[in-house]
Design a protein around this motif. Structure first.
Motif, short mmCIF file in Angstrom:
data_model
loop_
_atom_site.label_atom_id
_atom_site.label_comp_id
_atom_site.label_asym_id
_atom_site.label_seq_id
_atom_site.Cartn_x
_atom_site.Cartn_y
_atom_site.Cartn_z
N ARG A 48 0.96 -1.12 0.00
CA ARG A 48 -0.26 -0.02 0.04
C ARG A 48 0.95 1.02 -0.20
N ASP A 49 1.81 1.23 0.99
CA ASP A 49 2.78 2.49 0.82
C ASP A 49 3.62 2.82 -0.35
N ALA B 126 2.42 1.75 -3.45
CA ALA B 126 1.68 2.37 -4.34
C ALA B 126 1.35 3.82 -4.11
N TYR B 127 1.17 4.22 -2.83
CA TYR B 127 1.01 5.54 -2.42
C TYR B 127 1.99 6.46 -2.68
N GLU B 128 3.13 6.35 -2.52
CA GLU B 128 4.31 6.99 -2.57
C GLU B 128 4.71 7.10 -4.24
N ARG C 133 1.85 9.31 -5.65
CA ARG C 133 1.76 10.65 -5.13
C ARG C 133 3.06 11.20 -5.83
N ASP D 23 -7.42 2.34 -11.12
CA ASP D 23 -6.86 1.53 -10.34
C ASP D 23 -6.25 0.03 -11.30
N GLU E 204 -6.32 1.46 -1.84
CA GLU E 204 -6.03 1.93 -0.71
C GLU E 204 -5.25 3.14 -0.76
N ALA E 205 -4.16 3.30 -1.92
CA ALA E 205 -3.41 4.49 -2.14
C ALA E 205 -4.39 5.77 -2.61
N ARG F 157 -6.19 7.31 0.47
CA ARG F 157 -5.32 8.19 1.00
C ARG F 157 -5.08 9.39 0.29
N LEU F 158 -5.04 9.28 -1.09
CA LEU F 158 -4.69 10.34 -1.71
C LEU F 158 -5.78 11.21 -1.88
#
Length: 223
Positions: A13-14, A16-18, A21, A37, A53-54, A57-58
């Motif tokens: 998840r992190d 994907a988020y990073e 982002r 997605d 999930e990312a 958060r975004l």
């Protein structure tokens, strides 16, 4: 050969988020672009779950906006939101500076000087990526030494909104924050001048509010 342990879901998840982002902040995924997605999961070599999930958060952080059952897309750069983010991040940096300066070691100050040299060199050559990395490295010394995890988390939460505007202005022929302001901050830190370091920190972050104002005026004129 021992079997590899599965990568924890939180790390996927992190990751994907990073990745998403950073692509948004760099302008690789432009404002207004619709993101899916399935497509991003394929590009990242992940399943859809960590990408979704990312996305969530975004959306919370203001980099994406979503209409259920319709679309998820990158938000525009909004000057008011950047001003709000700069006010919050600036306050956290002032707190970090006030706490960190009495704790700084010579090696910390030397690290700040080296980061500012990299920053100035990158600005001269027009390397926005290197300039912003060096800027982060310089200010992160104070955040790290301060040791306030809540302040660090708040900075990390809101900096991407600010970076998007800085990158945009840099690309339009503007400049990153002044290496001269950094030098004044470093000298105050080296001297153990807490109040002086806090004043310079406040001045540095006011320049971002000014940048948002300038962008607002430019956008209005364009309309």
């Amino acid at each position: 050969m021992e079997a590899l342990r599965p990568v924890p879901r939180t790390l996927l998840r992190d990751r994907a988020y990073e990745s998403i982002r950073d692509a948004i902040v760099a302008g690789e995924i432009e404002p207004g672009a619709v993101v899916r997605d399935t497509e991003l999961a394929e590009q990242l070599g992940l399943s859809r779950a960590p990408v979704r999930e990312a996305f969530s958060r975004l959306v919370d952080e203001g980099l994406l906006e979503s209409k259920p059952q319709s679309y998820t897309r990158v938000t525009p750069v909004v000057a008011d939101e950047v001003r709000d983010a700069a006010a919050v991040v600036g306050a956290m940096h002032e707190l970090a500076t006030r706490v960190a300066v009495p704790r700084l070691r010579a090696a910390d100050v030397a690290g700040m000087r080296a980061a500012n040299e990299r920053f100035a060199g990158a600005v001269r050559t027009g390397d926005v990526d290197a300039a912003l990395r060096a800027d982060d490295e310089l200010h992160d010394v104070l955040v790290r030494v301060c040791g306030n995890r809540a302040a660090a988390a708040t900075v990390a939460r809101y900096m991407p909104l600010i970076r998007r505007l800085e990158r945009r202005r840099f690309g339009e022929g503007g400049t990153c924050r002044s290496a001269g302001l950094h030098e004044r901050l470093i000298e105050a830190c080296a001297d153990g001048d807490v109040d002086g370091a806090v004043r310079v920190t406040a001045e540095i972050w006011r320049t971002l509010a000014d940048l948002a104002d300038e962008t607002d005026r430019t956008d209005e004129e364009a309309r």
